[in-house]
Design an enzyme around this catalytic site. Structure first.
Site, PDB file in Angstrom:
ATOM      1  N   CYS A 382       0.837  -1.205   0.000  1.00 41.70           N
ATOM      2  CA  CYS A 382       0.000   0.000   0.000  1.00 41.70           C
ATOM      3  C   CYS A 382       0.870   1.253   0.000  1.00 41.70           C
ATOM      4  O   CYS A 382       1.478   1.559  -1.012  1.00 41.70           O
ATOM      5  CB  CYS A 382      -1.004  -0.047   1.143  1.00 41.70           C
ATOM      6  SG  CYS A 382      -2.444   0.977   0.798  1.00 41.70           S
ATOM      7  N   HIS A 508      -3.513  -5.075   0.299  1.00 42.96           N
ATOM      8  CA  HIS A 508      -2.959  -5.610   1.556  1.00 42.96           C
ATOM      9  C   HIS A 508      -3.018  -7.143   1.560  1.00 42.96           C
ATOM     10  O   HIS A 508      -3.978  -7.714   2.093  1.00 42.96           O
ATOM     11  CB  HIS A 508      -3.762  -5.073   2.740  1.00 42.96           C
ATOM     12  CG  HIS A 508      -3.557  -3.623   2.995  1.00 42.96           C
ATOM     13  ND1 HIS A 508      -2.590  -3.142   3.834  1.00 42.96           N
ATOM     14  CD2 HIS A 508      -4.188  -2.533   2.483  1.00 42.96           C
ATOM     15  CE1 HIS A 508      -2.623  -1.819   3.850  1.00 42.96           C
ATOM     16  NE2 HIS A 508      -3.584  -1.429   3.036  1.00 42.96           N
ATOM     17  N   GLU A 510      -1.458  -9.127   3.369  1.00 45.28           N
ATOM     18  CA  GLU A 510      -1.306  -9.674   4.731  1.00 45.28           C
ATOM     19  C   GLU A 510      -2.630 -10.107   5.342  1.00 45.28           C
ATOM     20  O   GLU A 510      -2.659 -10.954   6.231  1.00 45.28           O
ATOM     21  CB  GLU A 510      -0.588  -8.658   5.643  1.00 45.28           C
ATOM     22  CG  GLU A 510      -1.376  -7.414   6.060  1.00 45.28           C
ATOM     23  CD  GLU A 510      -1.287  -6.263   5.058  1.00 45.28           C
ATOM     24  OE1 GLU A 510      -1.016  -6.525   3.870  1.00 45.28           O
ATOM     25  OE2 GLU A 510      -1.517  -5.101   5.460  1.00 45.28           O
TER      26      GLU A 510
HETATM   27  N1  GLN Z   1      -2.020   6.852   2.547  1.00 46.73           N
HETATM   28  C1  GLN Z   1      -2.107   6.076   1.369  1.00 46.73           C
HETATM   29  C2  GLN Z   1      -3.470   6.188   0.710  1.00 46.73           C
HETATM   30  O1  GLN Z   1      -4.412   6.609   1.303  1.00 46.73           O
HETATM   31  C3  GLN Z   1      -1.793   4.629   1.665  1.00 46.73           C
HETATM   32  C4  GLN Z   1      -2.814   3.955   2.489  1.00 46.73           C
HETATM   33  C5  GLN Z   1      -2.332   2.662   3.119  1.00 46.73           C
HETATM   34  O2  GLN Z   1      -1.132   2.400   3.146  1.00 46.73           O
HETATM   35  N2  GLN Z   1      -3.234   1.868   3.664  1.00 46.73           N
HETATM   36  O3  GLN Z   1      -3.614   5.833  -0.444  1.00 46.73           O
END
Ligand code: GLN
Length: 532
Positions: A382, A508, A510
């Protein structure tokens, strides 16, 4: 009709109630029973989505896009079930619903009160998770500690529910602490007695007491707890600290908790067999053949729970590779001060997890640069992917001022920018791109060789996204766009050509990893780290 197990906690928090509940689910599922789980959180936030990880720990995301308590992560890792919006309620969510009904006029003429209206709403939410589904047992974990003001309506609701369901249909498992007092050289049962006393004042009689302790409870201590707390002697379960959370189901089975529950709820099921879990998971953690050190570079590294699913998924990857996992937690702000080499030179892999906000960003970019230039396996998740492309833009494509508009609204090169659908979003709660989305992998990529399939589904939680205007430029410079979401061609995975293992994803992974079925990306990342 489904039967219910209510799991409460006493004496102190952080006793591993969630792990205990998940372990009970594992034991019952292993006996062929259909189990579902639910977490009740006493705070007033509607969900934990807007909370700082330092306050709450990780926000776990489900397929249906719910931002939930991290205990749901344990529930999914220990069992085969998938959970969603309805499996996590909070005081905020309950009140929100009751107040909406009140405004609509549903309670017309009545004074709306905690008892019976709030408690009825809680009971309905609890019963809803089994409605219309073939479920044998619902395990409901009540967050907080007995005696807290906040959790009282939930405890009152389970008291009522236990009574309504009747004997043999609902039980309470109370998890407490039995401290070992070093100076006296003994374990002490008094805090448990008091905690059960408080529970009984509320009208709940525990059916089993799970005693968390450093040292095993001897017969004398168990008999004493049974006598003072009004439970059967075989219902006092010693839950001693174990090396890995995945050992807890084995330990509880050894103590006979599974048999006790089967008896109390009169369940018809097989005996079950945890050999596969023991050999395939627990023994692999206890007797590893190799060792691997992975750096996790983030800004919430001081808190054990902030990247819970990341740490667990790395553990699963290590299990698959017969390796012992050593996690080096690196604060990205330290890298900003002292450079990446100091922290990363001896690690075999670098992972940058998700995150929000500007603090520590430049340190993460340095970590990526270090991994890319030194051929250290890099796994970006992410924000860790967004950081990876910013680093690539700056140091490979020569766009020194490249940034995400999250960190610099007026950046000349907005490599990462707000998703179109986010542009009109004002409210913060539950408004990100959340939950499972499809991703199609390109066949010639590392990602495809890892997943061994073209179509995958992964969970998301973000507002920003790779800016497709820069795609050609990146490709010309050696970045591979290995997976995209069909709609809008959103970039989901990138790789760096020629690097031993450099994979970064917008989603994600994970959240879908399990100890006995490591997520392929984590298994492959650890394998590459071991090869390094
Ligand atoms: N801050 C980034 C976004 O909003 C990444 C979000 C995250 O890592 N969950 O896209």
């Amino acid at each position: 009709m489904a039967k219910y197990i209510f799991v409460t906690g006493g004496v102190v928090s952080s006793l591993g109630k969630g792990i205990a509940a998940a372990s009970i689910a594992k034991l019952l599922e292993n006996k062929g029973l259909r189990v579902t789980m639910m977490k009740c959180d006493p705070y007033i936030n509607v969900d934990p989505g807007t909370m700082n990880p330092f306050q709450h720990g990780e926000v776990y995301v489900t397929d249906d896009g719910a931002e939930t308590d991290l205990d749901l992560g344990h529930y999914e890792r220990f069992t085969n079930a998938k959970y969603g919006k309805e499996n996590n309620i909070t005081t905020g969510k309950i009140y929100y619903s009751v107040i909406t009904k009140e405004r609509r006029g549903d309670y017309l003429g009545k004074t709306v009160q905690i008892i019976p209206h709030i408690t009825a709403e809680i009971k309905d939410s609890i019963k809803k998770v089994a409605y219309g589904r073939k479920i044998d047992v619902v395990i409901v974990e009540i967050g907080g500690t007995v005696g807290d003001i906040e959790s009282l309506p939930f405890l009152e609701a389970i008291r009522q529910l236990k009574l309504e369901l009747g004997c043999g249909y609902a039980i309470n498992v109370h998890v407490t602490l039995v401290p070992f007092i070093k100076t006296a050289g003994e374990i002490k049962t008094k805090p448990t007695q008091h905690s059960v006393g408080t529970l009984r004042e509320i009208g709940i009689m525990p059916d089993a007491i799970l005693c968390r302790s450093e040292k095993p409870l001897n017969k004398e201590a168990k008999d004493k707890i049974a006598l003072f707390c009004n439970v059967d002697k075989d219902a006092v379960i010693s839950a001693v600290d174990v090396k890995s959370i995945y050992e807890v189901p084995l330990a509880l089975r050894k103590e006979g908790l599974d048999k006790l529950i089967v008896k109390l709820l009169n369940l018809k099921c097989e005996d079950g067999d945890l050999t596969e879990w023991k050999e395939g998971v627990v023994d692999k953690i206890k007797y590893p053949k190799k060792e691997v050190t992975i750096a996790v570079v983030g800004k919430y590294i001081a808190l054990q729970d902030a990247y819970k699913s990341i740490y667990e998924a790395l553990t699963h990857g290590a299990i698959t590779n017969d390796a012992k996992l050593i996690i080096k937690r690196v604060d990205s702000e330290d890298i900003e001060k002292h450079g990446a080499g100091k922290y990363l030179k001896n690690v075999k892999g670098v992972l940058v997890p998700g995150g929000f906000g500007t603090r520590g960003i430049e340190g993460k970019i340095k970590a990526v640069e270090f991994a890319r230039l030194n051929g250290v396996p890099y796994f970006g998740i992410c924000l860790g992917m967004q950081i990876a492309v910013i680093e690539f833009a700056r140091n490979v494509c020569g766009r020194k001022k490249a940034n995400s508009t999250e960190f610099d609204k007026n950046t000349k090169f907005p490599i990462i920018s707000l998703l179109d659908e986010q542009k009109k979003v004002k409210a913060k709660g539950a408004t990100m791109r959340l939950g499972a989305y499809a991703c199609r992998l390109k066949k010639t990529t590392k990602a495809y060789s890892v997943y061994r399939k073209e179509n995958i589904s992964e969970r998301h939680r973000h507002r920003y996204e790779f800016n497709n205007e820069y795609r050609k430029d990146f490709e010309a410079n050696g970045m591979i766009f290995s997976g995209t979401h069909p709609k809008g061609n959103l970039v989901e995975i990138v790789e760096v050509k020629g690097h031993p293992w450099f994979v970064a994803c917008q989603f994600h992974p994970e959240f879908q990893s399990k100890p006995d079925r490591a997520h392929p990306l984590f298994a492959s990342f650890i394998e590459a780290a071991l090869d390094k």
